[in-house]
Scaffold this motif. Structure first.
Motif, PDB file in Angstrom:
ATOM      1  N   ASP A   1      15.368  29.558  46.095  1.00  0.00           N
ATOM      2  CA  ASP A   1      16.165  30.269  47.080  1.00  0.00           C
ATOM      3  C   ASP A   1      17.339  30.975  46.400  1.00  0.00           C
ATOM      4  O   ASP A   1      17.433  31.013  45.169  1.00  0.00           O
ATOM      5  N   ILE A   2      18.225  31.527  47.157  1.00  0.00           N
ATOM      6  CA  ILE A   2      19.346  32.299  46.634  1.00  0.00           C
ATOM      7  C   ILE A   2      20.256  31.469  45.730  1.00  0.00           C
ATOM      8  O   ILE A   2      20.962  31.999  44.868  1.00  0.00           O
TER       9      ILE A   2
ATOM     10  N   VAL B   1      14.685  25.165  44.225  1.00  0.00           N
ATOM     11  CA  VAL B   1      13.622  25.135  45.225  1.00  0.00           C
ATOM     12  C   VAL B   1      14.235  24.804  46.579  1.00  0.00           C
ATOM     13  O   VAL B   1      14.969  23.821  46.723  1.00  0.00           O
ATOM     14  N   ASN B   2      13.923  25.634  47.570  1.00  0.00           N
ATOM     15  CA  ASN B   2      14.448  25.440  48.913  1.00  0.00           C
ATOM     16  C   ASN B   2      13.889  24.170  49.531  1.00  0.00           C
ATOM     17  O   ASN B   2      12.740  23.790  49.271  1.00  0.00           O
ATOM     18  N   ASN B   3      14.678  23.530  50.372  1.00  0.00           N
ATOM     19  CA  ASN B   3      14.296  22.240  50.948  1.00  0.00           C
ATOM     20  C   ASN B   3      12.965  22.279  51.693  1.00  0.00           C
ATOM     21  O   ASN B   3      12.203  21.317  51.656  1.00  0.00           O
ATOM     22  N   VAL B   4      12.641  23.362  52.351  1.00  0.00           N
ATOM     23  CA  VAL B   4      11.391  23.418  53.100  1.00  0.00           C
ATOM     24  C   VAL B   4      10.176  23.322  52.169  1.00  0.00           C
ATOM     25  O   VAL B   4       9.115  22.819  52.566  1.00  0.00           O
ATOM     26  N   GLU B   5      10.329  23.745  50.923  1.00  0.00           N
ATOM     27  CA  GLU B   5       9.216  23.696  49.973  1.00  0.00           C
ATOM     28  C   GLU B   5       8.858  22.267  49.569  1.00  0.00           C
ATOM     29  O   GLU B   5       7.716  21.999  49.191  1.00  0.00           O
ATOM     30  N   TYR B   6       9.805  21.349  49.661  1.00  0.00           N
ATOM     31  CA  TYR B   6       9.510  19.952  49.373  1.00  0.00           C
ATOM     32  C   TYR B   6       8.449  19.445  50.355  1.00  0.00           C
ATOM     33  O   TYR B   6       7.545  18.699  49.986  1.00  0.00           O
ATOM     34  N   TYR B   7       8.572  19.843  51.621  1.00  0.00           N
ATOM     35  CA  TYR B   7       7.585  19.441  52.622  1.00  0.00           C
ATOM     36  C   TYR B   7       6.226  20.068  52.332  1.00  0.00           C
ATOM     37  O   TYR B   7       5.188  19.431  52.562  1.00  0.00           O
TER      38      TYR B   7
ATOM     39  N   CYS C   1      12.503  13.520  54.332  1.00  0.00           N
ATOM     40  CA  CYS C   1      12.710  13.706  52.905  1.00  0.00           C
ATOM     41  C   CYS C   1      14.146  13.388  52.530  1.00  0.00           C
ATOM     42  O   CYS C   1      15.079  13.786  53.232  1.00  0.00           O
ATOM     43  N   ASP C   2      14.317  12.663  51.435  1.00  0.00           N
ATOM     44  CA  ASP C   2      15.626  12.417  50.828  1.00  0.00           C
ATOM     45  C   ASP C   2      15.637  13.139  49.490  1.00  0.00           C
ATOM     46  O   ASP C   2      14.736  12.952  48.669  1.00  0.00           O
ATOM     47  N   TYR C   3      16.664  13.952  49.289  1.00  0.00           N
ATOM     48  CA  TYR C   3      16.780  14.763  48.083  1.00  0.00           C
ATOM     49  C   TYR C   3      17.685  14.052  47.079  1.00  0.00           C
ATOM     50  O   TYR C   3      18.786  13.651  47.418  1.00  0.00           O
ATOM     51  N   HIS C   4      17.198  13.905  45.848  1.00  0.00           N
ATOM     52  CA  HIS C   4      17.957  13.200  44.811  1.00  0.00           C
ATOM     53  C   HIS C   4      18.447  14.127  43.703  1.00  0.00           C
ATOM     54  O   HIS C   4      19.468  13.856  43.087  1.00  0.00           O
TER      55      HIS C   4
END
Length: 138
Positions: free
Chosen positions: A21-22, A26-32, A65-68
């Motif tokens: 993303d800007i 990697v944008n959070n939606v891509e994790y899904y 999702c939990d982002y680390h």
């Protein structure tokens, strides 16, 4: 010891240029999307799920999702998959995403398997149940 040792199924997923993303990660939606890819590739290859014509399909009932740590293109991502709960018609997965730097995200995803035509819950049976059973965590 790998960050994904507790996950019996692992697959390299990679990232794409368009995933960033800007802010340069990697944008959070891509994790899904990575979760979906990891799970469904396993169901198709190992469980024999016929996504095009099978009588039973899996629908997402919940995901989290939990982002680390940040991931950025062109990093390779390895996804780890295990089953936390296997019911009659539903399954809850636990997912880990890792890069060479370590664990980047953890999450969960619940599928309910339903009859394709009626969308009513359908039992998880045969090869699909066997494949999921192999991922049940101790």
């Amino acid at each position: 010891m790998s960050a994904l040792d507790a996950y019996p199924h692992r697959r390299v997923l990679g990232t794409r240029w368009a995933d960033n993303d800007i802010y340069g990660h990697v944008n959070n939606v891509e994790y899904y999307a990575l979760f979906d890819t990891l799970i469904n590739a396993y169901l198709i290859k190992e469980g024999g799920l016929d996504i095009h014509a099978g009588d039973v399909i899996g629908v997402c009932a919940a995901s989290q999702c939990d982002y680390h740590a940040a991931i950025a293109f062109p990093e390779d991502v390895t996804g780890g998959l295990r089953v936390a709960k296997l019911g009659r018609s539903s399954v809850t997965y636990e997912i880990g995403l890792a890069t060479d730097s370590g664990l980047a995200a953890t999450g969960s995803f619940t599928h309910v398997f339903v009859d394709r035509a009626t969308r009513r819950p359908a039992p998880i049976e045969g090869r699909l149940r066997d494949a999921l059973q192999r991922l049940v965590r101790d």
